[in-house]
Design a protein around this motif. Sequence first.
Motif, PDB file in Angstrom:
ATOM      1  N   GLY A  68       0.817  -1.213   0.000  1.00 40.64           N
ATOM      2  CA  GLY A  68       0.000   0.000   0.000  1.00 40.64           C
ATOM      3  C   GLY A  68       0.845   1.255   0.000  1.00 40.64           C
ATOM      4  O   GLY A  68       0.539   2.227  -0.698  1.00 40.64           O
ATOM      5  N   SER A  69       1.918   1.238   0.796  1.00 37.84           N
ATOM      6  CA  SER A  69       2.813   2.395   0.846  1.00 37.84           C
ATOM      7  C   SER A  69       3.494   2.621  -0.496  1.00 37.84           C
ATOM      8  O   SER A  69       3.613   3.752  -0.967  1.00 37.84           O
ATOM      9  N   LEU A  70       3.924   1.526  -1.122  1.00 38.18           N
ATOM     10  CA  LEU A  70       4.575   1.635  -2.426  1.00 38.18           C
ATOM     11  C   LEU A  70       3.616   2.197  -3.465  1.00 38.18           C
ATOM     12  O   LEU A  70       3.971   3.092  -4.246  1.00 38.18           O
ATOM     13  N   LEU A  71       2.381   1.670  -3.471  1.00 42.31           N
ATOM     14  CA  LEU A  71       1.390   2.174  -4.419  1.00 42.31           C
ATOM     15  C   LEU A  71       1.083   3.647  -4.168  1.00 42.31           C
ATOM     16  O   LEU A  71       0.883   4.421  -5.120  1.00 42.31           O
ATOM     17  N   GLY A  72       1.062   4.011  -2.887  1.00 44.39           N
ATOM     18  CA  GLY A  72       0.819   5.414  -2.552  1.00 44.39           C
ATOM     19  C   GLY A  72       1.893   6.325  -3.104  1.00 44.39           C
ATOM     20  O   GLY A  72       1.613   7.381  -3.674  1.00 44.39           O
ATOM     21  N   TRP A  73       3.153   5.918  -2.970  1.00 46.38           N
ATOM     22  CA  TRP A  73       4.259   6.728  -3.479  1.00 46.38           C
ATOM     23  C   TRP A  73       4.290   6.740  -4.994  1.00 46.38           C
ATOM     24  O   TRP A  73       4.637   7.749  -5.614  1.00 46.38           O
ATOM     25  N   LEU A  74       3.918   5.625  -5.611  1.00 49.54           N
ATOM     26  CA  LEU A  74       3.844   5.599  -7.073  1.00 49.54           C
ATOM     27  C   LEU A  74       2.775   6.570  -7.569  1.00 49.54           C
ATOM     28  O   LEU A  74       2.981   7.287  -8.559  1.00 49.54           O
ATOM     29  N   TYR A  75       1.630   6.591  -6.868  1.00 47.08           N
ATOM     30  CA  TYR A  75       0.586   7.533  -7.260  1.00 47.08           C
ATOM     31  C   TYR A  75       1.062   8.971  -7.055  1.00 47.08           C
ATOM     32  O   TYR A  75       0.812   9.841  -7.901  1.00 47.08           O
ATOM     33  N   THR A  76       1.737   9.236  -5.943  1.00 46.73           N
ATOM     34  CA  THR A  76       2.261  10.576  -5.694  1.00 46.73           C
ATOM     35  C   THR A  76       3.158  11.032  -6.845  1.00 46.73           C
ATOM     36  O   THR A  76       3.029  12.156  -7.341  1.00 46.73           O
ATOM     37  N   ALA A  77       4.069  10.166  -7.248  1.00 46.78           N
ATOM     38  CA  ALA A  77       4.989  10.524  -8.333  1.00 46.78           C
ATOM     39  C   ALA A  77       4.229  10.776  -9.630  1.00 46.78           C
ATOM     40  O   ALA A  77       4.474  11.774 -10.329  1.00 46.78           O
ATOM     41  N   TYR A  78       3.301   9.875  -9.942  1.00 48.90           N
ATOM     42  CA  TYR A  78       2.525  10.011 -11.179  1.00 48.90           C
ATOM     43  C   TYR A  78       1.698  11.292 -11.153  1.00 48.90           C
ATOM     44  O   TYR A  78       1.704  12.081 -12.121  1.00 48.90           O
ATOM     45  N   ALA A  79       0.949  11.523 -10.055  1.00 50.35           N
ATOM     46  CA  ALA A  79       0.077  12.685  -9.971  1.00 50.35           C
ATOM     47  C   ALA A  79       0.868  13.988 -10.006  1.00 50.35           C
ATOM     48  O   ALA A  79       0.432  14.975 -10.610  1.00 50.35           O
ATOM     49  N   THR A  80       2.036  14.002  -9.380  1.00 44.80           N
ATOM     50  CA  THR A  80       2.866  15.206  -9.370  1.00 44.80           C
ATOM     51  C   THR A  80       3.330  15.560 -10.778  1.00 44.80           C
ATOM     52  O   THR A  80       3.281  16.727 -11.195  1.00 44.80           O
ATOM     53  N   VAL A  81       3.771  14.572 -11.522  1.00 42.14           N
ATOM     54  CA  VAL A  81       4.225  14.809 -12.899  1.00 42.14           C
ATOM     55  C   VAL A  81       3.072  15.308 -13.758  1.00 42.14           C
ATOM     56  O   VAL A  81       3.194  16.285 -14.503  1.00 42.14           O
ATOM     57  N   VAL A  82       1.919  14.635 -13.654  1.00 37.39           N
ATOM     58  CA  VAL A  82       0.751  15.034 -14.439  1.00 37.39           C
ATOM     59  C   VAL A  82       0.321  16.455 -14.079  1.00 37.39           C
ATOM     60  O   VAL A  82       0.061  17.291 -14.963  1.00 37.39           O
ATOM     61  N   PHE A  83       0.255  16.743 -12.794  1.00 34.32           N
ATOM     62  CA  PHE A  83      -0.179  18.066 -12.344  1.00 34.32           C
ATOM     63  C   PHE A  83       0.756  19.154 -12.860  1.00 34.32           C
ATOM     64  O   PHE A  83       0.299  20.186 -13.380  1.00 34.32           O
ATOM     65  N   CYS A  84       2.038  18.951 -12.718  1.00 36.71           N
ATOM     66  CA  CYS A  84       3.006  19.976 -13.128  1.00 36.71           C
ATOM     67  C   CYS A  84       2.988  20.211 -14.634  1.00 36.71           C
ATOM     68  O   CYS A  84       2.997  21.359 -15.098  1.00 36.71           O
ATOM     69  N   ILE A  85       2.949  19.138 -15.407  1.00 36.34           N
ATOM     70  CA  ILE A  85       2.930  19.291 -16.865  1.00 36.34           C
ATOM     71  C   ILE A  85       1.645  19.955 -17.325  1.00 36.34           C
ATOM     72  O   ILE A  85       1.653  20.916 -18.111  1.00 36.34           O
ATOM     73  N   ASN A  86       0.506  19.450 -16.814  1.00 35.65           N
ATOM     74  CA  ASN A  86      -0.790  19.979 -17.239  1.00 35.65           C
ATOM     75  C   ASN A  86      -0.965  21.434 -16.826  1.00 35.65           C
ATOM     76  O   ASN A  86      -1.418  22.269 -17.629  1.00 35.65           O
ATOM     77  N   THR A  87      -0.597  21.747 -15.574  1.00 31.64           N
ATOM     78  CA  THR A  87      -0.855  23.085 -15.042  1.00 31.64           C
ATOM     79  C   THR A  87       0.166  24.109 -15.510  1.00 31.64           C
ATOM     80  O   THR A  87      -0.197  25.167 -16.047  1.00 31.64           O
ATOM     81  N   PHE A  88       1.447  23.808 -15.299  1.00 28.21           N
ATOM     82  CA  PHE A  88       2.478  24.833 -15.483  1.00 28.21           C
ATOM     83  C   PHE A  88       3.096  24.865 -16.880  1.00 28.21           C
ATOM     84  O   PHE A  88       3.681  25.878 -17.271  1.00 28.21           O
TER      85      PHE A  88
END
Length: 259
Positions: A10-30
């Motif tokens: 669960g912790s690993l999946l959580g960190w994988l989601y964090t990394a994925y969401a951060t990349v998507v958010f930064c590219i899409n937004t900024f």
Amino acid sequence: MSPRSPSLIGSLLGWLYTAYATVVFCINTFILICPLILVLPGQTLRRQLGAWGVRLGMLLMLVPFRVRGAENLPAGPCIVVSNHASYLDGMVMTAALPTRFSFVIQHGVAQWFYAGRVLKQMGYRFVNRTSARAGAVQTRALLRDIQAGESLAIFAEGTFKAEAGLLPFKNGAFLLAAKAGVPVVPVTIRGTRQLLGGAKTRFRWSRVDVDIGAPLPVGGSAAQLRDAARAQILALCGEPDTHLPASADDAIDPNAEVA
């Protein structure tokens, strides 16, 4: 499999989601949306792009995003007030509300690099809460805007804290509504504190829901509007009440400056 394995997975999946969401958010937004907002002509077009960009970002981040009660928004000028738990709330409300709504934001945000420029381009308003004189001038301008037919969106708590809980509401939005004679519409945001709220520094998956309530009756006092709006939002937001016991500070002078 050891007892620790599920939690480790669960912790690993959580960190994988964090990394994925951060990349998507930064590219899409900024990289995609904000540069376009800076160069596109016309305030309405910029706001439409902002709303579209937020919805696209939510979709790519695998975040279910639901808005209910849009039919409750009056056709004429009104003031939307909502709870506040995350830096994402402004983006969420941009996607939830029609482009005719101007957001009222603390003046310090206007100085933020890049984001401040984007918000100015979208025609949002900035109010200085640290200077009574400047704040009074700015809010009198807001009153004129409402009387001219504009609608506003305001985070009634004025800020958010790391701990979950609905803070006391500031009086300004309700004084504006009472003096202008326009409806107050309570709006409840849920899920942004879990997604990236409070003191969190990384994304954690959560659905995001926005519930637009029925307008409060026009004609009530500022204090009545404030208390009624807060009661509705408190009942839906799923967070504890952090309001202090009633005191003289809770009273509203009907002749006060709208600041």
